[in-house]
Design a protein around this motif. Structure first.
Motif, mmCIF file in Angstrom:
data_model
loop_
_atom_site.group_PDB
_atom_site.id
_atom_site.type_symbol
_atom_site.label_atom_id
_atom_site.label_comp_id
_atom_site.label_asym_id
_atom_site.label_seq_id
_atom_site.Cartn_x
_atom_site.Cartn_y
_atom_site.Cartn_z
ATOM 1 N N VAL A 155 0.813 -1.220 0.000
ATOM 2 C CA VAL A 155 0.000 0.000 0.000
ATOM 3 C C VAL A 155 0.846 1.270 0.000
ATOM 4 N N HIS A 156 2.153 1.130 -0.156
ATOM 5 C CA HIS A 156 3.028 2.299 -0.231
ATOM 6 C C HIS A 156 3.819 2.275 -1.536
ATOM 7 N N ARG A 157 4.048 3.441 -2.099
ATOM 8 C CA ARG A 157 4.847 3.533 -3.314
ATOM 9 C C ARG A 157 6.285 3.108 -3.013
ATOM 10 N N VAL A 158 6.933 2.511 -4.008
ATOM 11 C CA VAL A 158 8.272 1.961 -3.757
ATOM 12 C C VAL A 158 9.273 3.056 -3.423
ATOM 13 N N GLY A 159 9.090 4.246 -3.989
ATOM 14 C CA GLY A 159 10.001 5.342 -3.675
ATOM 15 C C GLY A 159 9.951 5.725 -2.211
ATOM 16 N N ASP A 160 8.754 5.733 -1.639
ATOM 17 C CA ASP A 160 8.609 6.045 -0.214
ATOM 18 C C ASP A 160 9.272 4.979 0.650
ATOM 19 N N GLN A 161 9.210 3.728 0.208
ATOM 20 C CA GLN A 161 9.810 2.644 0.985
ATOM 21 C C GLN A 161 11.337 2.706 0.936
ATOM 22 N N ILE A 162 11.882 3.124 -0.199
ATOM 23 C CA ILE A 162 13.335 3.291 -0.291
ATOM 24 C C ILE A 162 13.774 4.496 0.533
ATOM 25 N N ALA B 260 16.082 8.318 -3.290
ATOM 26 C CA ALA B 260 15.369 7.134 -3.783
ATOM 27 C C ALA B 260 15.417 7.080 -5.300
ATOM 28 N N GLY B 261 15.212 8.216 -5.967
ATOM 29 C CA GLY B 261 15.294 8.245 -7.420
ATOM 30 C C GLY B 261 16.679 7.911 -7.921
ATOM 31 N N GLU B 262 17.713 8.413 -7.233
ATOM 32 C CA GLU B 262 19.091 8.114 -7.615
ATOM 33 C C GLU B 262 19.390 6.616 -7.482
ATOM 34 N N LEU B 263 18.890 6.021 -6.409
ATOM 35 C CA LEU B 263 19.129 4.593 -6.188
ATOM 36 C C LEU B 263 18.427 3.744 -7.238
ATOM 37 N N LEU B 264 17.219 4.125 -7.611
ATOM 38 C CA LEU B 264 16.512 3.386 -8.654
ATOM 39 C C LEU B 264 17.276 3.441 -9.965
ATOM 40 N N GLU B 265 17.804 4.601 -10.323
ATOM 41 C CA GLU B 265 18.596 4.702 -11.545
ATOM 42 C C GLU B 265 19.881 3.896 -11.427
ATOM 43 N N HIS B 266 20.413 3.824 -10.217
ATOM 44 C CA HIS B 266 21.648 3.072 -9.979
ATOM 45 C C HIS B 266 21.445 1.576 -10.236
ATOM 46 N N VAL B 267 20.234 1.091 -9.985
ATOM 47 C CA VAL B 267 19.962 -0.338 -10.211
ATOM 48 C C VAL B 267 19.236 -0.576 -11.537
ATOM 49 N N GLY B 268 19.222 0.441 -12.405
ATOM 50 C CA GLY B 268 18.719 0.239 -13.755
ATOM 51 C C GLY B 268 17.245 0.493 -13.965
ATOM 52 N N LEU B 269 16.609 1.259 -13.068
ATOM 53 C CA LEU B 269 15.199 1.615 -13.228
ATOM 54 C C LEU B 269 15.073 3.134 -13.345
ATOM 55 N N PRO B 270 14.125 3.641 -14.124
ATOM 56 C CA PRO B 270 13.913 5.085 -14.198
ATOM 57 C C PRO B 270 13.486 5.631 -12.838
ATOM 58 N N ALA B 271 13.934 6.826 -12.518
ATOM 59 C CA ALA B 271 13.560 7.442 -11.246
ATOM 60 C C ALA B 271 12.058 7.606 -11.122
ATOM 61 N N ARG C 234 10.847 -5.469 -9.106
ATOM 62 C CA ARG C 234 10.690 -5.471 -7.642
ATOM 63 C C ARG C 234 11.989 -5.884 -6.962
ATOM 64 N N GLN C 235 12.683 -6.849 -7.546
ATOM 65 C CA GLN C 235 13.946 -7.280 -6.940
ATOM 66 C C GLN C 235 14.978 -6.161 -7.013
ATOM 67 N N ARG C 236 14.966 -5.385 -8.093
ATOM 68 C CA ARG C 236 15.862 -4.232 -8.188
ATOM 69 C C ARG C 236 15.517 -3.193 -7.125
ATOM 70 N N VAL C 237 14.223 -3.029 -6.848
ATOM 71 C CA VAL C 237 13.806 -2.109 -5.789
ATOM 72 C C VAL C 237 14.357 -2.580 -4.440
ATOM 73 N N MET C 238 14.310 -3.893 -4.194
ATOM 74 C CA MET C 238 14.838 -4.428 -2.942
ATOM 75 C C MET C 238 16.337 -4.160 -2.817
ATOM 76 N N ALA D 253 17.961 -1.683 -4.329
ATOM 77 C CA ALA D 253 18.101 -0.248 -4.103
ATOM 78 C C ALA D 253 17.847 0.101 -2.643
ATOM 79 N N MET D 254 16.849 -0.537 -2.034
ATOM 80 C CA MET D 254 16.535 -0.287 -0.629
ATOM 81 C C MET D 254 17.683 -0.730 0.269
ATOM 82 N N ALA D 255 18.292 -1.874 -0.067
ATOM 83 C CA ALA D 255 19.406 -2.374 0.729
ATOM 84 C C ALA D 255 20.608 -1.432 0.667
ATOM 85 N N LEU D 256 20.749 -0.698 -0.434
ATOM 86 C CA LEU D 256 21.873 0.220 -0.609
ATOM 87 C C LEU D 256 21.588 1.621 -0.094
ATOM 88 N N ALA D 257 20.380 1.859 0.423
ATOM 89 C CA ALA D 257 19.921 3.209 0.735
ATOM 90 C C ALA D 257 20.841 3.962 1.687
#
Length: 338
Positions: free
Chosen positions: A101-108, A127-138, A153-157, A159-163
């Motif tokens: 129920v939360h956007r992935v950017g907020d979770q990162i 969060a946007g920088e991390l998403l681009e770092h793992v190959g997803l658009p901000a 989703r795995q890329r989001v995980m 990115a979150m681990a690298l936050a």
């Protein structure tokens, strides 16, 4: 420099189930260590113990030195500071780990807000920088988990681990639910991030081929203990412990017709942690077990340059083991018993 030093780690659950038994592991910054074994061999319990994420009833003894500081001796406030910022975990099954129920950017952004005391605007930008770092658009920061593919989703995980710029990443079967093409992309991504940021990586999997292709060293666990350790590709291609060999042969090899049409499995299951067999815990399933294996446990011993194995057949001088002869030589090995 040693980043992680695990010394004589033991984890026991209520009822006497010994999930991890006397494990010693070392990991340097920039090094990738693979942990292999079947379900129930203690891999995930070991991973969770590194950041004291086990359930309340678990009893942990030993030492877990992260940058020289014992995680098990830390006060809870210090443990919370070390999580995310010192070490983080990428769990298997991103759909179950992300909040639907939360956007992935907020979770990162959440750990950045909590641990880096950033402003909300800066956390969202990070969060946007991390998403681009793992190959997803901000812009994908605005998506909900169900709007993303499994690989995304795995890329989001990741990115979150690298936050919070951790020094250690623990990846617990991060590609289990992905198809082989996406799996390869995620593995290459993890390798690149470890190399670029000089991180330490512990990757958990039951697939020795994946670990051999990704990691520098490989530790094989069985019944809560490390039974073999060494350079990843050597362990995969020429295991010195019968269990490591069985894991390797359970997967067909490309270009090898014999393994493709007749892959070798391993009968039975790992033992119940609360009712371990005497002697070597692998002996009830071992194709080359001797009589003494049923009564005498085996400690890790030298099995060649940079290699160790807990098997009675290991010949430290020759760096070989009778397990390498395969099941065909079972009768010959048994007949050579003293």
């Amino acid at each position: 420099m040693t980043l992680l030093d695990v010394r004589n780690l033991t984890v026991t659950y209520p009822g006497g189930a010994a999930a991890v038994r006397g494990v010693d592991l070392r990991l340097a910054a920039g090094e990738k260590l693979g942990l292999a074994g079947e379900s129930g061999c203690g891999k995930s319990t070991l991973a969770l113990s590194l950041l004291r994420l086990l359930p309340a009833g678990a009893r942990i003894t030993g030492e877990i030195l992260l940058d020289g500081e014992d995680v098990l001796a830390m006060k809870w406030g210090r443990v919370r500071a070390v999580r995310w910022a010192g070490a983080s975990i990428v769990f298997q099954g991103a759909m179950h780990s992300l909040n639907p129920v939360h956007r992935v950017g907020d979770q990162i952004a959440e750990p950045v807000l909590l641990h880096r005391r950033a402003t909300p605007a800066r956390a969202r930008a990070k969060a946007g920088e991390l998403l681009e770092h793992v190959g997803l658009p901000a812009a994908r920061a605005q998506a909900y988990p169900h709007e993303l593919s499994g690989g995304q989703r795995q890329r989001v995980m990741i990115a979150m681990a690298l936050a919070c710029d951790p020094r250690l990443i623990v990846a617990d079967e991060p590609t289990t639910a992905l198809d082989v093409m996406i799996q390869a992309q995620i593995l290459r991504l993890i390798e690149r991030l470890v190399s670029e940021q000089d991180l330490g990586l512990i990757m958990i999997s039951h697939d020795l081929a994946v670990l051999a292709d990704t990691c520098d060293r490989l530790a094989v666990m069985y019944a809560g203990r490390v039974v073999e350790e060494g350079p990843a590709r050597q362990v995969h291609e020429d295991a010195r412990h019968p269990y490591g060999r069985a894991l390797s042969e359970a997967f067909p090899r490309i270009g090898d017709p014999a393994s493709r049409f007749a892959p070798r499995g391993l009968p039975g299951d790992p033992p119940d942690p609360s009712a371990l067999p005497p002697g070597c815990t692998f002996h009830p399933r071992c194709p080359v077990a001797l009589d003494l294996c049923a009564t005498e446990d085996q400690a890790l011993r030298e099995a060649g340059a940079g290699r160790r194995a807990a098997c009675v057949h290991v010949d430290a001088g020759a760096g070989a083991t009778a397990a390498g002869q395969g099941v065909e030589d079972e009768d010959e090995v048994r007949s050579s018993a003293p």
